[in-house]
Design a protein around this motif. Structure first.
Motif, PDB file in Angstrom:
ATOM      1  N   CYS A  50      67.873  51.428  41.574  1.00  0.00           N
ATOM      2  CA  CYS A  50      68.171  52.635  40.776  1.00  0.00           C
ATOM      3  C   CYS A  50      67.493  53.883  41.328  1.00  0.00           C
ATOM      4  O   CYS A  50      68.018  54.980  41.205  1.00  0.00           O
ATOM      5  CB  CYS A  50      67.783  52.423  39.322  1.00  0.00           C
ATOM      6  SG  CYS A  50      66.002  52.537  38.984  1.00  0.00           S
ATOM      7  N   CYS A  55      64.897  50.166  36.935  1.00  0.00           N
ATOM      8  CA  CYS A  55      65.205  48.757  37.172  1.00  0.00           C
ATOM      9  C   CYS A  55      63.909  47.997  37.510  1.00  0.00           C
ATOM     10  O   CYS A  55      62.808  48.504  37.305  1.00  0.00           O
ATOM     11  CB  CYS A  55      66.250  48.624  38.285  1.00  0.00           C
ATOM     12  SG  CYS A  55      65.628  48.955  39.941  1.00  0.00           S
ATOM     13  N   CYS A  58      61.734  47.448  42.536  1.00  0.00           N
ATOM     14  CA  CYS A  58      60.781  48.031  43.486  1.00  0.00           C
ATOM     15  C   CYS A  58      59.345  47.878  42.985  1.00  0.00           C
ATOM     16  O   CYS A  58      58.473  48.648  43.356  1.00  0.00           O
ATOM     17  CB  CYS A  58      61.109  49.491  43.767  1.00  0.00           C
ATOM     18  SG  CYS A  58      60.707  50.616  42.427  1.00  0.00           S
ATOM     19  N   CYS A  71      59.354  53.617  43.491  1.00  0.00           N
ATOM     20  CA  CYS A  71      60.176  54.833  43.524  1.00  0.00           C
ATOM     21  C   CYS A  71      59.542  55.971  42.742  1.00  0.00           C
ATOM     22  O   CYS A  71      60.002  57.104  42.829  1.00  0.00           O
ATOM     23  CB  CYS A  71      61.584  54.545  43.016  1.00  0.00           C
ATOM     24  SG  CYS A  71      61.664  54.043  41.298  1.00  0.00           S
TER      25      CYS A  71
HETATM   26  S1  FES Z   1      64.314  51.327  42.382  1.00  0.00           S
HETATM   27 FE1  FES Z   1      64.653  50.936  40.259  1.00  0.00          FE
HETATM   28  S2  FES Z   1      62.650  51.190  39.403  1.00  0.00           S
HETATM   29 FE2  FES Z   1      62.394  51.776  41.474  1.00  0.00          FE
END
Ligand code: FES
Length: 551
Positions: A50, A55, A58, A71
């Motif tokens: 995402c 999500c 990561c 992220c």
């Molecule tokens: S890529 Fe989804 S929380 Fe970081």
């Protein structure tokens, strides 16, 4: 080469550095698509999806603290970052054998009951496998102290164009305005109190006493709780790119348009060379503008707009309108997709190294549900939106919704809705907030109806990526007589993970409407519980006592 301001840290024992303000994911993605995570039940490899902190793909461990989102994380000098829940590494995980052994799913609800003596053994194994590793050792930090509540006339939640417009006009008129946003707030409006990297996590219905009936709880990263007591709330929380169901939809390389943009900000090259873009509208056109040179093909569940066709023809990108994305396959990351025209013809395969989902935007509407606003189903967008009165007022007195979260996706209409809300709050003549596009049946319902006729093939159709719930389990729940999204959620665990159902529930709603032969509003929705993002208990412990009436 690193600048003199570069921040040094280690990632899995290797030295690296980021520029100030650069996220850990931006840094890692500049070296290729990173695999940071394993899924919770099958230990399937996962890469960032995402890119906006919702999500579970990561999660890393920073200085021993688990569940830090790469992220959103800005590394600090001396940080030690490691990956988690995989051995020896997320790319090669021994527990990934589960994915091979349990091809059709791991029945944690009913399986392993016989022989009875094996059940405790099984439960111990499951406990070891599930989750994202142990929590950090208790720190010796001082216990949290209560922060003072912040009293304002208006709280604007979301600092996109619509939120800023509303905040600016209200502050100009002399109202005390607070503007909060999950990101850094660029070019702040004058006379507005700013709360960057702050998320409103709970907006209960207003209480009737006092002149500040809203008590919004917010979380300021990394660990501070905030309580806002306000007269009026303007919700401008925007929208995000939806997920999509197909076989292998959790392979590394599958990402939303938000995710692609977060890994390649500005002019940076993305972590792919020949992507498949999914979508035929404005968001897909945006992706072609940004990643056209890295795009192999574009597939759309429905028709492709003339705008997208024009852009694609200049880039020699192959177009597949009204086409099913049956599956994605590839070891380590996506290497091929299997497609089938909905008009007929044979299946065919296209070699790609990423799938960018840009087919629909969904509103960040969790706070509207929490506040008790009446919501209505909009088939075109395939989502619930607030019922609005004049001036973008919701059915909750004092709560306004503007911009994309209210269904105004076009920039002009979004701005009009923001100004209308500001004028309504100021008691001025309220102009029309703009017209939402007329409603129509959702094209994805027909798309999914076609898709469900095909077997999953070799691979898993993941209905809920956070909890590894498969489409098969939704079918089974329906076959057993469980009906409605809330009931199926409780039975399967769908929507109970860290993303709070943002990515799975909208798709599951459409799927269940087909399986149950009912309209999406009849399938209903879940009860939206706080907080809207995971919030440390220490942040909540800092909050002052709420007013007795709102307790
Ligand atoms: S890529 Fe989804 S929380 Fe970081």
């Amino acid at each position: 080469m690193a600048s003199s301001r570069a921040v040094p840290f280690t990632f899995r024992g290797r030295r690296g550095s980021v520029e100030p303000g650069e996220t850990l994911l931006e840094h890692l993605a500049s070296r290729g698509l990173p695999t940071l995570q394993r899924s919770i039940r099958y230990h399937r490899p996962r890469a960032p999806f995402c890119g906006i902190g919702h999500c579970t793909n990561c999660l890393v461990r920073v200085n021993g603290e688990p569940n830090v989102r790469a992220c959103r994380y800005l590394p600090q000098a001396g940080d030690s970052v490691t990956t988690t829940n995989a051995w020896p590494s997320p790319e090669h995980d021994l527990m990934g054998l589960l994915d091979v052994v349990f091809l059709r799913g791991l029945d944690t609800l009913h399986g392993f009951r016989r022989p009875a003596w094996a059940t405790p053994v099984f439960q111990r194994i499951v406990r070891r496998l599930a989750g994202y590793g142990p929590i950090a050792a208790a720190s010796a930090a001082a216990p949290p102290t209560a922060t003072a509540p912040i009293d304002l006339d208006v709280l604007v939640i979301g600092a996109g164009p619509a939120g800023r417009q509303a905040g600016h006009r209200l502050a100009d008129a002399g109202r005390s305005v607070g503007l909060l946003d999950r990101g850094v707030i660029a070019a702040p409006p004058d006379r507005v109190a700013l709360f960057p990297r702050t998320t409103a996590v709970f907006l209960p219905p207003p209480h009737s006493g006092g002149d500040r009936p809203f008590e919004a709880v917010a979380f300021e990263e990394p660990d501070r709780g905030r309580l806002f007591r306000v007269r009026t709330v303007v919700l401008a929380s925007g929208a995000y790119d939806a997920s999509l169901l197909f076989t292998g939809n959790d392979r590394p390389g599958v990402m939303t348009a938000d995710g692609a943009l977060s890994m390649a900000p500005g002019e940076r090259a993305p972590p792919f060379h020949r992507a498949l873009i999914v979508g035929g509208g404005a968001r897909a056109a945006e992706m072609l503008d940004r990643f056209g040179a890295h795009t192999e093909a574009l597939v759309a569940p429905g028709p492709i707009s003339p705008e997208v066709t024009r852009r694609a023809s200049g880039l020699s990108v192959a177009l597949y309108p009204r086409t099913l994305l049956l599956s994605a396959s590839g070891r380590g990351r996506v290497r091929h997709v299997r497609l089938l025209s909905r008009g007929g013809g044979p299946e065919f395969s296209v070699a790609v190294d990423a799938i960018v989902l840009a087919h629909r935007r969904l509103p960040h509407a969790q706070l509207l549900f929490q506040a008790g606003a009446q919501m209505e189903w909009r088939g075109t967008a395939g989502s619930y939106f607030p019922v609005l009165g004049p001036g973008s007022q919701t059915t909750v007195p004092g709560l306004y919704a503007v911009g994309e979260v209210a269904g105004f996706s076009d920039g002009v209409a979004a701005e009009a809705s923001a100004l209308a809300a500001a004028d309504a709050i100021l008691g001025r003549n309220v102009p029309s907030p703009g017209v939402r596009a007329p409603d129509a049946p959702n094209e994805l319902v027909g798309y999914y109806r076609d898709l469900l006729r095909f077997p999953a093939g070799l691979g898993k159709q993941v209905a809920c990526a956070c909890e590894d719930v498969l489409l098969e389990e939704l079918r089974e729940a329906t076959a057993r007589g469980y009906r409605g999204l809330e009931v199926v959620k409780r039975y399967t665990g769908l929507g109970t993970g860290l993303c709070q159902g943002r990515y799975c529930l909208p798709e599951a709603l459409l799927i269940l409407s087909i399986l149950e032969a009912r309209s999406p509003p009849e399938v209903g929705y879940i009860r939206q519980r706080p907080p809207v993002i995971p919030t440390p208990l220490s942040a909540l412990a800092e909050l002052p006592e709420p007013a007795p009436e709102s307790t």
